[in-house]
Design a protein around this motif. Structure first.
Motif, PDB file in Angstrom:
ATOM      1  N   THR A  37       0.826  -1.211   0.000  1.00 47.53           N
ATOM      2  CA  THR A  37       0.000   0.000   0.000  1.00 47.53           C
ATOM      3  C   THR A  37       0.858   1.258   0.000  1.00 47.53           C
ATOM      4  OG1 THR A  37      -0.201  -0.155   2.417  1.00 47.53           O
ATOM      5  CG2 THR A  37      -1.978  -1.106   1.112  1.00 47.53           C
ATOM      6  N   PHE A  38       1.954   1.240   0.755  1.00 49.94           N
ATOM      7  CA  PHE A  38       2.837   2.412   0.781  1.00 49.94           C
ATOM      8  C   PHE A  38       3.429   2.680  -0.594  1.00 49.94           C
ATOM      9  CE2 PHE A  38       4.066   2.727   5.576  1.00 49.94           C
ATOM     10  CZ  PHE A  38       2.717   2.771   5.892  1.00 49.94           C
ATOM     11  N   CYS A  39       3.738   1.610  -1.309  1.00 45.15           N
ATOM     12  CA  CYS A  39       4.240   1.766  -2.681  1.00 45.15           C
ATOM     13  C   CYS A  39       3.180   2.450  -3.544  1.00 45.15           C
ATOM     14  CB  CYS A  39       4.598   0.402  -3.255  1.00 45.15           C
ATOM     15  SG  CYS A  39       5.198   0.459  -4.960  1.00 45.15           S
TER      16      CYS A  39
ATOM     17  N   TYR B  92       1.892  10.605  -1.844  1.00 40.06           N
ATOM     18  CA  TYR B  92       1.764  10.980  -0.432  1.00 40.06           C
ATOM     19  C   TYR B  92       2.914  10.468   0.433  1.00 40.06           C
ATOM     20  CZ  TYR B  92      -2.771  11.360  -2.589  1.00 40.06           C
ATOM     21  OH  TYR B  92      -3.777  11.664  -3.477  1.00 40.06           O
ATOM     22  N   VAL B  93       3.600   9.434  -0.042  1.00 41.64           N
ATOM     23  CA  VAL B  93       4.743   8.881   0.695  1.00 41.64           C
ATOM     24  C   VAL B  93       6.033   9.335   0.016  1.00 41.64           C
ATOM     25  CG1 VAL B  93       5.872   6.791   1.550  1.00 41.64           C
ATOM     26  CG2 VAL B  93       3.388   6.833   1.281  1.00 41.64           C
ATOM     27  N   PRO B  94       6.874  10.117   0.704  1.00 38.08           N
ATOM     28  CA  PRO B  94       8.160  10.497   0.106  1.00 38.08           C
ATOM     29  C   PRO B  94       8.992   9.255  -0.213  1.00 38.08           C
ATOM     30  CG  PRO B  94       7.676  11.826   2.055  1.00 38.08           C
ATOM     31  CD  PRO B  94       6.658  10.731   2.023  1.00 38.08           C
ATOM     32  N   THR B  95       9.626   9.252  -1.371  1.00 38.82           N
ATOM     33  CA  THR B  95      10.384   8.081  -1.821  1.00 38.82           C
ATOM     34  C   THR B  95      11.419   7.642  -0.789  1.00 38.82           C
ATOM     35  OG1 THR B  95      10.129   8.781  -4.124  1.00 38.82           O
ATOM     36  CG2 THR B  95      11.840   7.165  -3.661  1.00 38.82           C
TER      37      THR B  95
ATOM     38  N   ALA C 250      -0.079  14.330   5.578  1.00 38.57           N
ATOM     39  CA  ALA C 250       0.243  12.964   5.160  1.00 38.57           C
ATOM     40  C   ALA C 250       1.745  12.720   5.230  1.00 38.57           C
ATOM     41  CB  ALA C 250      -0.270  12.705   3.746  1.00 38.57           C
ATOM     42  N   THR C 251       2.517  13.677   4.749  1.00 34.62           N
ATOM     43  CA  THR C 251       3.977  13.547   4.805  1.00 34.62           C
ATOM     44  C   THR C 251       4.455  13.430   6.245  1.00 34.62           C
ATOM     45  OG1 THR C 251       4.225  14.845   2.771  1.00 34.62           O
ATOM     46  CG2 THR C 251       6.166  14.641   4.191  1.00 34.62           C
TER      47      THR C 251
ATOM     48  N   CYS D 159       5.772   7.425  10.876  1.00 36.56           N
ATOM     49  CA  CYS D 159       5.859   5.973  10.652  1.00 36.56           C
ATOM     50  C   CYS D 159       7.315   5.529  10.599  1.00 36.56           C
ATOM     51  CB  CYS D 159       5.165   5.595   9.338  1.00 36.56           C
ATOM     52  SG  CYS D 159       3.373   5.598   9.387  1.00 36.56           S
ATOM     53  N   PHE D 160       8.111   6.308   9.889  1.00 39.78           N
ATOM     54  CA  PHE D 160       9.546   6.013   9.787  1.00 39.78           C
ATOM     55  C   PHE D 160      10.202   6.018  11.165  1.00 39.78           C
ATOM     56  CE2 PHE D 160      13.582   8.393   9.899  1.00 39.78           C
ATOM     57  CZ  PHE D 160      14.441   7.421   9.391  1.00 39.78           C
TER      58      PHE D 160
END
Length: 199
Positions: free
Chosen positions: A82-84, A97-100, A170-171, A177-178
């Motif tokens: 999902t994150f991908c 929405y997810v920084p690489t 979101a970021t 999360c990280f």
């Protein structure tokens, strides 16, 4: 197969379906509303099975070393998948929405943790989820649903004027999360470190 493990397996099998549904409108330019209508309950069901497998494992006395490995493996499949997806948006101007770099860092953490679980099981110890790992999973779930909510706004054409601010949130969530993922990883290393010193 035990009932608890069937729920875990369903999570693994449904994860690729979510990925296909998410990317289908991006690939084809069509089916935006249908993809969202199916993706939201699908993600909710996958996350709910994470509760069900643990519930029935305890209720039916099915707790096993296999299950302690199978469950986190399924979690990794779902959350990395999902994150991908959330690195991309149907609207190319949104840019995901997810920084690489955050995704890559979380990917490394999860792959390393799975490797350590395999090393531990070879030494006769199954590393079960600890409180930090469970909290990290909760943050993954919250962040995933929030990103899907934003993408729903995009695909239904209901982006508010404050969408840029919502995307910043979101970021921040994925950065948290990280942080949680590596904090829990350090906790596992401290708690189970003796298992790996002889290697």
């Amino acid at each position: 197969m035990k009932l608890s493990n069937k729920f875990t397996l369903s999570r693994i099998l449904l994860s690729p379906l979510f990925i296909i549904l998410y990317f289908l409108p991006i690939w084809t330019g069509k089916l935006t509303n249908i993809s969202i209508l199916i993706s939201i309950p699908l993600l909710a069901f996958m996350e709910f099975t994470d509760y069900l497998d643990g519930h029935f494992a305890r209720k039916n006395n099915e707790v096993s070393d296999f299950g302690k490995l199978f469950d986190p493996f399924a979690d990794v499949m779902v959350h990395l998948g999902t994150f991908c997806c959330f690195m991309f948006s149907y609207d190319s101007n949104v840019s995901g929405y997810v920084p690489t770099i955050i995704f890559i860092a979380i990917l490394y953490r999860e792959m390393t943790m799975n490797f350590l679980r395999m090393v531990a099981i070879k030494k006769g110890t199954a590393i079960a989820a600890r409180k930090g790992g469970k909290f990290k999973t909760v943050m993954y779930v919250i962040s995933g649903f929030y990103a899907l909510f934003l993408e729903t706004l995009v695909r239904t054409g209901n982006m508010p004027d404050c969408f840029g601010t919502l995307k910043i949130i979101a970021t921040i969530l994925f950065i948290f999360c990280f942080i949680c993922s590596y904090a829990s990883f350090i906790d596992y290393i401290v708690h189970f470190g003796k298992l790996f010193k002889s290697n």
